[in-house]
Design an enzyme around this catalytic site. Sequence first.
Site, mmCIF file in Angstrom:
data_model
loop_
_atom_site.group_PDB
_atom_site.id
_atom_site.type_symbol
_atom_site.label_atom_id
_atom_site.label_comp_id
_atom_site.label_asym_id
_atom_site.label_seq_id
_atom_site.Cartn_x
_atom_site.Cartn_y
_atom_site.Cartn_z
ATOM 1 N N CYS A 30 -8.296 -38.932 -32.961
ATOM 2 C CA CYS A 30 -6.876 -38.593 -33.118
ATOM 3 C C CYS A 30 -6.367 -37.848 -31.896
ATOM 4 O O CYS A 30 -6.806 -36.725 -31.623
ATOM 5 C CB CYS A 30 -6.728 -37.783 -34.400
ATOM 6 N N CYS A 33 -4.653 -34.425 -32.319
ATOM 7 C CA CYS A 33 -5.616 -33.403 -32.761
ATOM 8 C C CYS A 33 -6.237 -32.687 -31.568
ATOM 9 O O CYS A 33 -6.553 -31.509 -31.620
ATOM 10 C CB CYS A 33 -6.729 -34.039 -33.603
#
Lengths: 104, 307
Positions: A30, A33
């Site tokens: 991700c 993230c």
Amino acid sequence: MSTQINETNFTQEVINKKGLVLVDFWAVWCGPCRILGPIIEEVGSEVKDVLIAKINVDENPVLANQFGIRSIPTVILFKDGKPVEQSVGVRSKEDFIAMINRNR
Amino acid sequence: MDTTHNVIIIGSGPAGLTAAIYNARAELHPLVIAGLEPGGQLMTTSVIENFPGFPDGIEGPVLMQNMIAQAEKFDAKLVYENVVSVDFNQKPYKIKTPGNEYLTKSVIISVGSKPRRLDLESEAKYWGKGVSTCAICDAAFYKGKVVAVIGGGDSAMEEANTITKFAKKVYLIHRKNEFKASKIMQDKTFTNPKIEVIWNTVVNEIVGDMVVTGLTLFNNQTNTESELKVDGMFLAIGHIPSTEIFKDQIELDEVGYIKTPDGVHTSIEGVFVAGEVADPSYRQVITASGMGCKAALEAERYLSHLL
């Protein structure tokens, strides 16, 4: 410093914890993230009395499902073991500190 | 608040970060207001295979992290805030975020565009709780589940096909009775046994409890409403430039793109533009970066004339 949370230690580290725990649900693949990670660490170094916890959603799908995580990064603030506030996406350090302060 | 910056760059995609690298190397100490989705649209892509210099491709998020690191190395400062309003009526120009007000001599607008939304209240409520615009980011959460994709273009087909790697069923919902997607993408979609197309239909409401559990659909041919059980909804109904905050301050075209005579300058002196926010036609990483470079050099030239 953040604590790695998994399905084994979740109850002990988050649910049974008195006070505030900020939990960052993330995954290796991700992109956002990776931006949020260091921001969350900074929050931890400024707000010493809040436990900063990270949950890898790929390794802990049961926890991700239990809290209805459908997008990451999602951050949930727990107070005395109960989720009290949640945010999706990258936020600034100040946003998280404000979130913590209004739930004290 | 007290300091007036030389240049503030709004947006942190390839355009904004390239501008930051150039202006930082010129020791202008640029401030980058990176927004809450730093790195821009590339943060939600996988491998970029057409960015020169990376023969094996490079992951979008890695490329953006590298650009951020490169800008910061030369002393650009990034703040993760969203701009809520700007004032270009007097100098120095003012830029407001929820917690701060910044003053600056020049501005580079590189806010890009964002996925179009349905603008339903329930859509905001379930954002990140079953409503998404990024299959690459979120499809993995739908293992064995049922998902709706809204749209009729190439990106809708792509999202639908990506999600079938995880979901057991994908409904592709489109308001017309034909797709505008390319033939190759349509073929891929029609032959995918997990995808079922629902024509002439729009989403009236998203329903759920803690997460999305279904949609209320409206068929615009029969004028009837129906319920559809799904665990998630992915939107792929195009992009719009993120320019609402500028609309009373700077000239926009009818769609919302910032008007520019030459791809760099705007209707306001000292305010420059770069990337997709002024470029509906190319929309590439390399073109955005190129525009960022041009805007940075123009800002530098403008500042040198002020002294």
